[in-house]
Write a protein that holds these residues in place. Sequence first.
Motif, PDB file in Angstrom:
ATOM      1  N   ARG A   1       0.831  -1.214   0.000  1.00 55.47           N
ATOM      2  CA  ARG A   1       0.000   0.000   0.000  1.00 55.47           C
ATOM      3  C   ARG A   1       0.859   1.255   0.000  1.00 55.47           C
ATOM      4  NH1 ARG A   1      -3.638   2.141   5.022  1.00 55.47           N
ATOM      5  NH2 ARG A   1      -4.754   3.804   3.933  1.00 55.47           N
ATOM      6  N   PHE A   2       1.908   1.267   0.804  1.00 54.33           N
ATOM      7  CA  PHE A   2       2.774   2.440   0.850  1.00 54.33           C
ATOM      8  C   PHE A   2       3.617   2.559  -0.415  1.00 54.33           C
ATOM      9  CE2 PHE A   2       1.852   2.233   5.414  1.00 54.33           C
ATOM     10  CZ  PHE A   2       1.618   3.565   5.675  1.00 54.33           C
ATOM     11  N   MET A   3       4.113   1.430  -0.910  1.00 56.58           N
ATOM     12  CA  MET A   3       4.970   1.485  -2.086  1.00 56.58           C
ATOM     13  C   MET A   3       4.201   1.889  -3.341  1.00 56.58           C
ATOM     14  SD  MET A   3       7.896   1.038  -0.870  1.00 56.58           S
ATOM     15  CE  MET A   3       8.781   1.072  -2.426  1.00 56.58           C
ATOM     16  N   GLU A   4       2.893   1.665  -3.340  1.00 56.73           N
ATOM     17  CA  GLU A   4       2.060   2.048  -4.485  1.00 56.73           C
ATOM     18  C   GLU A   4       1.326   3.363  -4.256  1.00 56.73           C
ATOM     19  OE1 GLU A   4      -0.492  -1.308  -4.882  1.00 56.73           O
ATOM     20  OE2 GLU A   4       1.119  -2.673  -5.504  1.00 56.73           O
ATOM     21  N   SER A   5       1.558   3.995  -3.119  1.00 54.77           N
ATOM     22  CA  SER A   5       0.810   5.198  -2.754  1.00 54.77           C
ATOM     23  C   SER A   5       1.194   6.410  -3.602  1.00 54.77           C
ATOM     24  CB  SER A   5       1.057   5.537  -1.279  1.00 54.77           C
ATOM     25  OG  SER A   5       0.487   6.790  -0.942  1.00 54.77           O
ATOM     26  N   VAL A   6       0.190   7.193  -3.951  1.00 54.40           N
ATOM     27  CA  VAL A   6       0.410   8.491  -4.590  1.00 54.40           C
ATOM     28  C   VAL A   6      -0.075   9.606  -3.673  1.00 54.40           C
ATOM     29  CG1 VAL A   6       0.328   7.589  -6.937  1.00 54.40           C
ATOM     30  CG2 VAL A   6      -1.796   8.313  -5.822  1.00 54.40           C
ATOM     31  N   GLU A   7      -0.480   9.243  -2.461  1.00 51.32           N
ATOM     32  CA  GLU A   7      -0.930  10.214  -1.467  1.00 51.32           C
ATOM     33  C   GLU A   7       0.300  10.889  -0.844  1.00 51.32           C
ATOM     34  OE1 GLU A   7      -2.163  12.568   1.389  1.00 51.32           O
ATOM     35  OE2 GLU A   7      -3.594  11.667  -0.026  1.00 51.32           O
ATOM     36  N   PRO A   8       0.381  12.230  -0.915  1.00 55.30           N
ATOM     37  CA  PRO A   8       1.574  12.923  -0.406  1.00 55.30           C
ATOM     38  C   PRO A   8       1.888  12.652   1.061  1.00 55.30           C
ATOM     39  CG  PRO A   8       0.260  14.401  -1.759  1.00 55.30           C
ATOM     40  CD  PRO A   8      -0.561  13.160  -1.574  1.00 55.30           C
ATOM     41  N   SER A   9       0.855  12.415   1.888  1.00 54.84           N
ATOM     42  CA  SER A   9       1.104  12.176   3.306  1.00 54.84           C
ATOM     43  C   SER A   9       1.415  10.711   3.609  1.00 54.84           C
ATOM     44  CB  SER A   9      -0.099  12.633   4.139  1.00 54.84           C
ATOM     45  OG  SER A   9      -1.266  11.898   3.809  1.00 54.84           O
ATOM     46  N   MET A  10       1.500   9.884   2.546  1.00 49.37           N
ATOM     47  CA  MET A  10       1.883   8.478   2.694  1.00 49.37           C
ATOM     48  C   MET A  10       3.011   8.167   1.715  1.00 49.37           C
ATOM     49  SD  MET A  10      -1.892   6.686   2.931  1.00 49.37           S
ATOM     50  CE  MET A  10      -1.176   5.047   2.959  1.00 49.37           C
ATOM     51  N   PRO A  11       4.157   8.821   1.874  1.00 56.85           N
ATOM     52  CA  PRO A  11       5.240   8.644   0.897  1.00 56.85           C
ATOM     53  C   PRO A  11       5.852   7.249   0.947  1.00 56.85           C
ATOM     54  CG  PRO A  11       6.028   9.862   2.788  1.00 56.85           C
ATOM     55  CD  PRO A  11       4.539   9.728   2.961  1.00 56.85           C
ATOM     56  N   GLN A  12       6.361   6.808  -0.191  1.00 52.59           N
ATOM     57  CA  GLN A  12       7.033   5.514  -0.258  1.00 52.59           C
ATOM     58  C   GLN A  12       8.220   5.450   0.700  1.00 52.59           C
ATOM     59  OE1 GLN A  12       8.057   4.810  -4.348  1.00 52.59           O
ATOM     60  NE2 GLN A  12       5.925   4.771  -5.038  1.00 52.59           N
ATOM     61  N   ALA A  13       8.822   6.593   0.972  1.00 50.82           N
ATOM     62  CA  ALA A  13       9.990   6.637   1.862  1.00 50.82           C
ATOM     63  C   ALA A  13       9.657   6.208   3.280  1.00 50.82           C
ATOM     64  CB  ALA A  13      10.581   8.045   1.874  1.00 50.82           C
ATOM     65  N   ASP A  14       8.379   6.120   3.618  1.00 51.92           N
ATOM     66  CA  ASP A  14       8.017   5.648   4.955  1.00 51.92           C
ATOM     67  C   ASP A  14       8.385   4.180   5.165  1.00 51.92           C
ATOM     68  OD1 ASP A  14       7.108   7.995   6.057  1.00 51.92           O
ATOM     69  OD2 ASP A  14       4.999   7.623   5.594  1.00 51.92           O
TER      70      ASP A  14
END
Length: 255
Positions: free
Chosen positions: A196-209
């Motif tokens: 979910r995080f790696m596919e996220s395009v939501e700015p508050s859920m960056p892949q870097a998390d």
Amino acid sequence: MSGRTRAPAVRRLSLLQGADSVAGLCVVIDVFRAGTFACHALAGGALAVVPAGSVEEARALKARNPGWILAGERGGVILPGFEMGNSPALLMNMDVRGRTIIHATSAGSRGVLQASRRSGTVIMACFSNTSAAAGFVISTGADEVTLLAMGDAGTTNAAEDEEFASFFEKTLADGGRPPDPGPWFSRIVRSGATRRFMESVEPSMPQADVPACLAVDTTVSVPVLGSLEDGTPALVDAAADRLNETRDGWRVDNE
């Protein structure tokens, strides 16, 4: 603190329903992302992270303390009108030195507050502070420790939290030395939350998390729940001079 070094008896529970059954010292686990956020907030110089049990409570805390930072999420997404979401990667690029952060999340912050009703010592642990958190637990001499894996929104088990509970239990059993995290990481990265995080395009859920949350011992901060002078529950670094253990629990003194 006791100074004893033997490993405590460990009990594992999950979700908000598990928070009603904790005993002894409670370790609240929310890898993606509240626990990692709290650790890095304190490591970055924040004075305290104030957990809020609801969005309404968070807004009320902000109204009474306008200088505090309002942070939080629902469904992983930053809440309307909030200054920050729940991203440790974004947090690490911000200057929070000397600030107090209100933290309203779907699982972690709620779990901390709920567990505190039954436990006199509540901390947050994650991969980021494994050794420091294990060292704190062992140093208290606690006979019983509950590992509380908060899961997704506190209602559904999450691989990353269950896996970290296993990893942390092994760390405690080995005297505070973390094992090779590879086997645990390999199971986590195959989970739905990671995708979910790696596919996220939501700015508050960056892949870097993902790499921020899946890195061992990147901080020595251990969030411990205490009470401010007005009774407000607040997570403060265990190493802070402001944190003092009393007969009634942990107290956070003014600077």
